[in-house]
Scaffold this motif. Sequence first.
Motif, PDB file in Angstrom:
ATOM      1  N   GLU A  24      -3.694   2.765   3.432  1.00 53.75           N
ATOM      2  CA  GLU A  24      -2.439   2.140   3.856  1.00 53.75           C
ATOM      3  C   GLU A  24      -2.484   0.640   3.561  1.00 53.75           C
ATOM      4  N   GLU A  25      -3.599  -0.003   3.874  1.00 49.65           N
ATOM      5  CA  GLU A  25      -3.751  -1.434   3.582  1.00 49.65           C
ATOM      6  C   GLU A  25      -3.843  -1.682   2.077  1.00 49.65           C
ATOM      7  N   PHE A  26      -4.516  -0.792   1.356  1.00 49.78           N
ATOM      8  CA  PHE A  26      -4.593  -0.932  -0.098  1.00 49.78           C
ATOM      9  C   PHE A  26      -3.186  -0.937  -0.694  1.00 49.78           C
ATOM     10  N   ARG A  27      -2.373   0.032  -0.279  1.00 46.80           N
ATOM     11  CA  ARG A  27      -1.000   0.124  -0.806  1.00 46.80           C
ATOM     12  C   ARG A  27      -0.189  -1.126  -0.436  1.00 46.80           C
ATOM     13  N   LEU A  28      -0.309  -1.569   0.808  1.00 47.93           N
ATOM     14  CA  LEU A  28       0.402  -2.768   1.253  1.00 47.93           C
ATOM     15  C   LEU A  28       0.024  -3.962   0.376  1.00 47.93           C
ATOM     16  N   HIS A  29      -1.268  -4.151   0.157  1.00 48.88           N
ATOM     17  CA  HIS A  29      -1.715  -5.308  -0.610  1.00 48.88           C
ATOM     18  C   HIS A  29      -1.545  -5.113  -2.113  1.00 48.88           C
ATOM     19  N   CYS A  30      -1.513  -3.872  -2.558  1.00 51.53           N
ATOM     20  CA  CYS A  30      -1.189  -3.617  -3.965  1.00 51.53           C
ATOM     21  C   CYS A  30       0.241  -4.091  -4.229  1.00 51.53           C
ATOM     22  N   ARG A  31       1.137  -3.698  -3.354  1.00 56.33           N
ATOM     23  CA  ARG A  31       2.545  -4.109  -3.458  1.00 56.33           C
ATOM     24  C   ARG A  31       2.669  -5.632  -3.339  1.00 56.33           C
ATOM     25  N   ALA A  32       1.974  -6.190  -2.374  1.00 57.14           N
ATOM     26  CA  ALA A  32       2.073  -7.624  -2.101  1.00 57.14           C
ATOM     27  C   ALA A  32       1.402  -8.482  -3.168  1.00 57.14           C
ATOM     28  N   VAL A  83      -0.595 -11.324  -9.459  1.00 57.62           N
ATOM     29  CA  VAL A  83      -1.411 -10.220  -9.945  1.00 57.62           C
ATOM     30  C   VAL A  83      -0.542  -9.320 -10.821  1.00 57.62           C
ATOM     31  N   THR A  84      -1.132  -8.795 -11.888  1.00 58.90           N
ATOM     32  CA  THR A  84      -0.427  -7.894 -12.797  1.00 58.90           C
ATOM     33  C   THR A  84      -0.995  -6.482 -12.674  1.00 58.90           C
ATOM     34  N   THR A  85      -0.300  -5.528 -13.264  1.00 60.19           N
ATOM     35  CA  THR A  85      -0.829  -4.160 -13.265  1.00 60.19           C
ATOM     36  C   THR A  85      -2.154  -4.102 -14.021  1.00 60.19           C
ATOM     37  N   ALA A 109      -2.263   3.195  -6.532  1.00 57.37           N
ATOM     38  CA  ALA A 109      -1.638   2.092  -7.269  1.00 57.37           C
ATOM     39  C   ALA A 109      -0.474   2.603  -8.112  1.00 57.37           C
ATOM     40  N   LYS A 110      -0.670   3.718  -8.794  1.00 55.59           N
ATOM     41  CA  LYS A 110       0.409   4.261  -9.625  1.00 55.59           C
ATOM     42  C   LYS A 110       1.622   4.644  -8.778  1.00 55.59           C
ATOM     43  N   GLU A 111       1.387   5.153  -7.582  1.00 53.02           N
ATOM     44  CA  GLU A 111       2.499   5.472  -6.684  1.00 53.02           C
ATOM     45  C   GLU A 111       3.242   4.209  -6.270  1.00 53.02           C
ATOM     46  N   GLU A 129       7.140   3.267  -7.028  1.00 56.22           N
ATOM     47  CA  GLU A 129       8.066   2.858  -5.964  1.00 56.22           C
ATOM     48  C   GLU A 129       8.758   1.535  -6.304  1.00 56.22           C
ATOM     49  N   LEU A 130       8.018   0.657  -6.977  1.00 50.80           N
ATOM     50  CA  LEU A 130       8.558  -0.658  -7.347  1.00 50.80           C
ATOM     51  C   LEU A 130       9.303  -0.646  -8.685  1.00 50.80           C
TER      52      LEU A 130
END
Length: 128
Positions: free
Chosen positions: A75-83, A89-91, A117-119, A123-124
């Motif tokens: 959950e934190e990984f996804r939050l910070h991946c988005r953020a 930061v780039t893909t 990350a791909k999810e 989403e973005l």
Amino acid sequence: MDEKDRFDKGLAVRRAVLGDAHVDRSLAGRDGFSGEFQDFITRYAWGEIWTRPGLERKTRSFLVLAITASLGRWEEFRLHCRASFSNGVTTDDIKEVILQIAVYAGVPAANTAMKEAKEVFAELGIKT
């Protein structure tokens, strides 16, 4: 810096990195049980650590992604991946972090990080 200054500076960084909508939801959910925790992470994580001059925000994002993936805190990984995009930061950067994770934390963690990350990218609306 006193507690109020740490909170105010932390709140500004938290908003800049995670976005107003996320922070507003977190703060709106404060109650007698979680309110002190929200204040604590705003002062400590965001007001003490993320405001330090020793590392730029992009580097801090890399570290958070690597640590949360290594610990399986998805959950934190996804939050910070988005953020992380708000920190430049780039893909491709995220892909490189995940490759580091594979070597130092194991392929299963990296495999899940890649999926998560791909999810987030989907989403973005980010094509890879």
